[in-house]
Design an enzyme around this catalytic site. Structure first.
Site, PDB file in Angstrom:
ATOM      1  N   THR A  57      21.341  68.699  52.175  1.00 27.29           N
ATOM      2  CA  THR A  57      22.144  67.575  51.696  1.00 27.29           C
ATOM      3  C   THR A  57      23.414  68.124  51.052  1.00 27.29           C
ATOM      4  O   THR A  57      23.463  69.287  50.662  1.00 27.29           O
ATOM      5  CB  THR A  57      21.337  66.693  50.719  1.00 27.29           C
ATOM      6  OG1 THR A  57      20.890  67.499  49.639  1.00 27.29           O
ATOM      7  CG2 THR A  57      20.145  66.044  51.423  1.00 27.29           C
ATOM      8  N   THR A 101      25.521  68.045  48.130  1.00 28.10           N
ATOM      9  CA  THR A 101      25.641  68.751  46.856  1.00 28.10           C
ATOM     10  C   THR A 101      24.643  69.898  46.777  1.00 28.10           C
ATOM     11  O   THR A 101      24.969  70.979  46.261  1.00 28.10           O
ATOM     12  CB  THR A 101      25.455  67.782  45.671  1.00 28.10           C
ATOM     13  OG1 THR A 101      26.436  66.761  45.766  1.00 28.10           O
ATOM     14  CG2 THR A 101      25.593  68.496  44.329  1.00 28.10           C
ATOM     15  N   CYS A 102      23.465  69.693  47.309  1.00 26.59           N
ATOM     16  CA  CYS A 102      22.431  70.726  47.276  1.00 26.59           C
ATOM     17  C   CYS A 102      22.869  71.971  48.047  1.00 26.59           C
ATOM     18  O   CYS A 102      22.654  73.097  47.601  1.00 26.59           O
ATOM     19  CB  CYS A 102      21.128  70.183  47.855  1.00 26.59           C
ATOM     20  SG  CYS A 102      20.527  68.690  47.028  1.00 26.59           S
ATOM     21  N   SER A 103      23.502  71.762  49.194  1.00 25.35           N
ATOM     22  CA  SER A 103      23.928  72.870  50.047  1.00 25.35           C
ATOM     23  C   SER A 103      25.269  73.457  49.657  1.00 25.35           C
ATOM     24  O   SER A 103      25.520  74.640  49.877  1.00 25.35           O
ATOM     25  CB  SER A 103      24.007  72.408  51.507  1.00 25.35           C
ATOM     26  OG  SER A 103      22.717  72.139  51.999  1.00 25.35           O
TER      27      SER A 103
END
Length: 160
Positions: free
Chosen positions: A45, A47-49
């Protein structure tokens, strides 16, 4: 919701390691030293990545220098997705990824978020914590969906 002074709950999650799909006891994982745990809504996703996992990879040496024995990433994904994501982010050997496919550990922490309206089901809220010998010594949970203000690797470093 888990708080400072609470013990990390003992739940079985999955990890895809050298021996294939493995059960991981969170009680055992957190018992032996200082662990920086961060949780996020999902592998791959935005922000996660782009920010969350890469920040912990980039700060690996600094976290280790401050006494962190393990850096662990938690997400409500399967172990195969978590391994592929860790490989794509150059995180292997630095960040251990835990697959909480049924959200059992996430729910035991009290950090679940129902993102069904977005078609994602139950996921993990974005957070970071430090545990020492299985006891939470610091925790920060993002209040707003999509926020990335208090759970970064730099925030963890500031607490060590």
């Amino acid at each position: 919701m888990i708080k400072v002074g609470d013990a990390i709950p003992d739940v079985t999650v999955k990890h895809l390691g050298a021996n294939g799909l493995e059960d991981v006891s969170t009680g055992e994982l957190f018992a032996g030293g200082k662990v920086a745990l961060f949780g996020l809504p999902g592998a791959y996703t935005p922000t996660c990545s782009a920010k969350h996992l890469p920040g912990f990879v980039a700060q690996y040496d600094a976290l280790k220098a401050k006494g962190v024995d393990k850096i662990v990433c938690l997400s409500v994904n399967d172990a195969f997705v978590m391994k592929a994501w860790a490989e794509s982010q150059a995180a292997e050997g630095k960040v251990e990824t835990l697959a909480d496919g049924l959200a059992a550990f996430t729910k035991a922490l009290g950090l679940e978020a129902d993102l069904s309206v977005a078609g994602l089901g139950v996921r993990c809220r974005r957070f970071a914590l430090i545990a020492d010998k299985g006891v939470v010594t610091w925790i920060a949970v993002e209040e707003a969906p999509g926020a990335f203000e208090v759970s970064s690797a730099e925030a963890v470093l500031a607490q060590l």
